[in-house]
Design a protein around this motif. Structure first.
Motif, PDB file in Angstrom:
ATOM      1  N   UNK A  66     -46.736 -13.771 -19.528  1.00 52.73           N
ATOM      2  CA  UNK A  66     -46.317 -14.316 -20.632  1.00 52.73           C
ATOM      3  C   UNK A  66     -44.838 -14.094 -20.950  1.00 52.73           C
ATOM      4  N   UNK A  67     -44.278 -12.713 -20.579  1.00 52.16           N
ATOM      5  CA  UNK A  67     -43.089 -12.632 -20.973  1.00 52.16           C
ATOM      6  C   UNK A  67     -42.003 -13.457 -20.163  1.00 52.16           C
ATOM      7  N   UNK A  68     -42.506 -13.560 -18.849  1.00 47.77           N
ATOM      8  CA  UNK A  68     -41.652 -14.388 -17.965  1.00 47.77           C
ATOM      9  C   UNK A  68     -41.888 -15.860 -17.928  1.00 47.77           C
ATOM     10  N   UNK A  69     -42.694 -16.389 -19.033  1.00 48.17           N
ATOM     11  CA  UNK A  69     -42.919 -17.761 -19.048  1.00 48.17           C
ATOM     12  C   UNK A  69     -43.565 -18.471 -17.747  1.00 48.17           C
ATOM     13  N   UNK A 136     -33.324 -12.526 -14.579  1.00 48.20           N
ATOM     14  CA  UNK A 136     -32.332 -12.061 -15.605  1.00 48.20           C
ATOM     15  C   UNK A 136     -31.697 -10.955 -14.649  1.00 48.20           C
ATOM     16  N   UNK A 139     -29.605  -8.231 -16.934  1.00 46.29           N
ATOM     17  CA  UNK A 139     -30.364  -7.404 -18.142  1.00 46.29           C
ATOM     18  C   UNK A 139     -30.894  -6.520 -17.929  1.00 46.29           C
ATOM     19  N   UNK A 141     -32.614  -4.289 -20.176  1.00 38.02           N
ATOM     20  CA  UNK A 141     -33.512  -4.347 -20.989  1.00 38.02           C
ATOM     21  C   UNK A 141     -34.844  -5.164 -20.579  1.00 38.02           C
ATOM     22  N   UNK A 142     -34.261  -6.485 -20.320  1.00 35.87           N
ATOM     23  CA  UNK A 142     -35.129  -7.228 -19.998  1.00 35.87           C
ATOM     24  C   UNK A 142     -36.044  -6.806 -18.434  1.00 35.87           C
ATOM     25  N   UNK A 145     -38.453  -3.836 -19.734  1.00 36.85           N
ATOM     26  CA  UNK A 145     -39.602  -4.448 -20.528  1.00 36.85           C
ATOM     27  C   UNK A 145     -40.527  -5.136 -19.689  1.00 36.85           C
ATOM     28  N   UNK A 146     -40.205  -5.984 -18.592  1.00 35.66           N
ATOM     29  CA  UNK A 146     -41.091  -6.705 -17.833  1.00 35.66           C
ATOM     30  C   UNK A 146     -41.982  -5.461 -16.991  1.00 35.66           C
TER      31      UNK A 146
ATOM     32  N   UNK B  79     -40.743 -21.276 -22.274  1.00 35.26           N
ATOM     33  CA  UNK B  79     -39.835 -20.446 -21.592  1.00 35.26           C
ATOM     34  C   UNK B  79     -40.106 -19.012 -21.577  1.00 35.26           C
ATOM     35  N   UNK B  80     -39.321 -17.982 -20.824  1.00 33.70           N
ATOM     36  CA  UNK B  80     -39.951 -17.028 -20.722  1.00 33.70           C
ATOM     37  C   UNK B  80     -39.692 -16.250 -22.220  1.00 33.70           C
ATOM     38  N   UNK B  81     -40.614 -15.528 -22.541  1.00 33.93           N
ATOM     39  CA  UNK B  81     -40.593 -14.877 -23.759  1.00 33.93           C
ATOM     40  C   UNK B  81     -39.423 -13.406 -23.976  1.00 33.93           C
ATOM     41  N   UNK B  88     -27.786  -8.821 -23.530  1.00 33.55           N
ATOM     42  CA  UNK B  88     -27.601  -7.499 -23.800  1.00 33.55           C
ATOM     43  C   UNK B  88     -26.541  -7.602 -25.031  1.00 33.55           C
TER      44      UNK B  88
END
Lengths: 283, 265
Positions: A66-69, A136, A139, A141-142, A145-146, B79-81, B88
């Motif tokens: 879901x987070x990565x689309x 990403x 990033x 943070x990304x 989180x993933x 798209x990715x959530x 950043x």
């Protein structure tokens, strides 16, 4: 050092199916079973029970997709995993004389299963970080989180898994009260990302993964064996009043009917002696 | 020779429109946006207790509200959530504003920002930011669905008024599920403004006599005027009189109300 490196490389490439995955599914479905109303539901609505168990088993994959689309149902593209999870679900809920549940509830066996499940958790953490790094790469943070979503996703999806079972308890969720595994996965994710970049000189990525796995396994097993509390809690209780202010010193507009309160007790700039005294009183 | 109503744009305002359109939202406009979003989380019931007892949940709520448009439009467009959280500099700025709004010593930031003149400036900057985000949403949807007008309008609305939609989910993160009110059930003035702006942005190029940059400037100024008027005076929703007049013949409001009144009697 080379021996450690070889061990780490073998450890990092061990196939997760079937043993590690089986342990993961066992513990996840066990959590579902312990939740209120699950056993009754298993007799009255086995389909809802199965769907809830699948969400618990594959929650990490669902949330990370879901987070990565990506497609949320992509975990179904590995039918061997779904069949294994379904087999364990059946054995845990419908085994004659509840034999399977009694066998795995024996503490030594449960500790071994926990150790193997934590290995699977760290492998998923690495996989989540890798998948996010492709999309990403810059990033932090990304990626964290993933990674955490893939490793501990079932805890974030608990409310929705309970909703499938007809239970709606929104007051408790994994963000309000993060468990030890979520906090450990955040720390582990940061370490693994540092290992992927060349910040930690001399320590390869596989060794970092091995170190994180061993740490997680040891803490999780000892928490289960000795019913210990979350080891992060004392640290949090020490630093949280400094950084985030304490709950008994809210600013003036917290309760609108009160007159303007005196200045809040100095949360971020305390004289250190006074703060230590307060912490000692709390203990 | 241009027509009289376009005379203003033939000197100077063209440059202003171009400059406004190419203005970067980071950091000043984003700061105003983040301040208002964190204030919204703070003034929601139980916000301050949450900030002391559950700082992680507080941070997640604020990040959800600050990038609400980004999250909802990513979800809707496939798209990715995690996209909004991958930027950043924006996340760091939002986290800094979050910390200062909730945990500044002696609560000084909150006191400064809620001082009416300062608050008015923040509102105005935020409305200018809103027009940019509506256009950003429309263009984002145009990349995915180049001829999907309704999609572009929806994503434009989400870009401008996303935080209203995100309010329910932000409350769920906090452990409170309040489905009785949402922006679709009770549309706010902001939602209606964003709807009109999004429709204007998606119109084909020949229809309006002004170009996109000038339209951006116009909608920004219009939203600032509406916000200032609504804050300073006690006028309710300015769209309500039009709605009341139109809804009765179109949606049969009067007949339903009369029937219900008869049932009660």
């Amino acid at each position: 050092m080379d021996v450690v490196q070889d061990v780490a490389e073998v450890f990092a490439t061990l196939p997760l199916f079937p043993v590690f995955n089986a342990c993961h599914y066992t513990l996840m479905i066990l959590t579902t079973r312990y939740d209120t109303g699950s056993l009754a539901l298993s007799r009255s609505n086995p389909l809802a029970n199965w769907v809830a168990s699948m969400i618990a088993c594959f929650g990490g994959y669902i949330l990370a997709d879901l987070l990565l689309g990506h497609s949320v149902l992509s975990f179904l593209a590995h039918p061997e995993d779904v069949v294994l999870a379904s087999a364990i679900w059946y054995l845990l809920f419908y085994c004659p004389k509840d034999l399977f549940y009694k066998i795995i509830s024996v503490l030594p066996l449960k500790l071994v299963i926990t150790a193997l499940k934590e290995t699977a958790r760290v492998r998923k953490l690495v996989a989540g970080i890798g998948a996010a790094a492709k999309v990403y790469p810059h990033s932090l943070l990304a990626q964290v989180i993933v990674g955490v979503a893939k490793a501990c996703g079932n805890e974030f999806l608990l409310n929705f898994e309970q909703a499938v079972r007809g239970v709606w308890k929104p007051d408790i969720n994994a963000i309000l009260q993060p468990s030890f595994s979520i906090k450990a996965c955040v720390v582990g994710a940061v370490m693994i990302i540092l290992g992927r970049s060349d910040v930690l000189m001399g320590i390869s990525q596989e060794m970092v993964v091995l170190a994180v796995s061993l740490w997680l396994i040891s803490v999780a097993v000892s928490m289960k064996a000795f019913h210990a509390d979350d080891p992060f809690k004392p640290v949090e209780n020490l630093f949280s009043p400094f950084i985030f202010g304490s709950a008994d010193s809210l600013p003036a507009d917290a309760h609108h009917h009160h007159p303007p309160a005196p200045e809040p007790s100095p949360a971020p700039k305390p004289p250190s002696g006074r703060r230590r005294g307060k912490a000692a009183k709390a203990d | 020779m241009e027509g009289p109503d376009l005379g203003a744009f033939s000197f100077g305002l063209d440059d202003l429109a171009e400059a406004f359109a190419s203005l970067s939202m980071f950091p000043l406009f984003e700061i105003a946006h983040y301040i208002l979003m964190c204030q919204a989380v703070r003034s929601d019931s139980g916000g301050l207790t949450l900030s002391r007892k559950h700082p992680l949940a507080n941070w997640v709520c604020c990040m959800l509200m600050c990038s609400a448009g980004g999250f909802i439009s990513s979800l809707l467009l496939g798209l990715p959530l995690i996209g909004p959280l991958s930027k950043t500099p924006n996340v760091l700025l939002a986290s800094a504003i979050w910390y200062v709004v909730f945990y500044a010593p002696f609560d000084i930031f909150h006191k400064v920002v809620t001082f009416p003149p300062v608050l008015m400036i923040v509102y105005c900057v935020k409305e200018l930011h809103r027009s940019h985000t509506i256009l950003g949403g429309v263009l984002k949807a145009r990349k995915v669905y180049s001829s999907g007008i309704i999609v572009q309008i929806c994503i434009g609305i989400v870009g401008g008024a996303g935080s209203g939609f995100m309010l329910n989910f932000q409350r769920l993160v906090r452990g409170k599920w309040s489905p009785e009110t949402n922006q679709i059930l009770h549309p706010t003035v902001v939602l209606k403004e964003c709807l009109i702006s999004a429709i204007l942005f998606t119109l084909p190029t020949g229809v309006l006599p002004i170009n996109q940059d000038q339209l951006l400037l116009l909608t920004g100024i219009a939203m600032v005027i509406v916000k200032v008027t609504l804050t300073v005076t006690n006028v309710g929703d300015p769209f309500k009189p039009i709605e009341n007049v139109l809804c009765m013949p179109i949606f049969g409001k009067a007949e339903v109300m009369a029937a219900e009144k008869k049932k009660k009697e």
